[in-house]
Design a protein around this motif. Sequence first.
Motif: not given
Length: 147
Positions: A68-69, A72, A76
Motif C-alpha cells: 500500500n505504501q 501510494s 504521488e
Amino acid sequence: MSQEEIVRNIMKGLKPNIARYIGIIGNKNLNELKENVRKYEMIEFMVTGHIPQTPSEFKTDIIKNQLNQINSQTIEDNKISDEIKELKQIIQKSLNMSEKQNSNNFSHANKKCDICGLNNHNTNNCFKKPNHNYTTISKMSVNTFIH
C-alpha cells in the motif's frame, strides 16, 4: 511431566503482554489455560476489534502495508511527473510565444514604412498615417493650447 509443568512451560513461551494477563488467572491444568487464552482473545477482540494474529498473518499484514505504501508513493510520483510535464509544456509555449514576438520585432526592424519611409515600424503602426489617433490627438492638443 505433570500438567502444571506443561502449563508453566507454555506460559514461558507466550508473549510477555499475553503472559501477564493469563498469568494472573489460575491456570492449574491445560483446560484452564486454553479457556483463559480464549478469554484473552475475546477481550482483545472487544477492545481492539481484531483477534491476535499468527506470525504468518503478521507477515501478510506487513507485506500488504508495504505494498500500500509503495502504491501510494507511485501514485504521488505519477502526479508529480504529470505536473512536471504540464510545466514543461507551459514553458515551451511561453518560449515559442517569445520567439514569435522577437521574430516579429526583427521583421519590422528591417522594413521601411511605406508612409513615412522610416525603419522599425510598419505601415499599420505609422504615426503619420491619416486618421491615426496620434495625429488626431496632436491636433487637439495644439488647438487646446492655442485657445
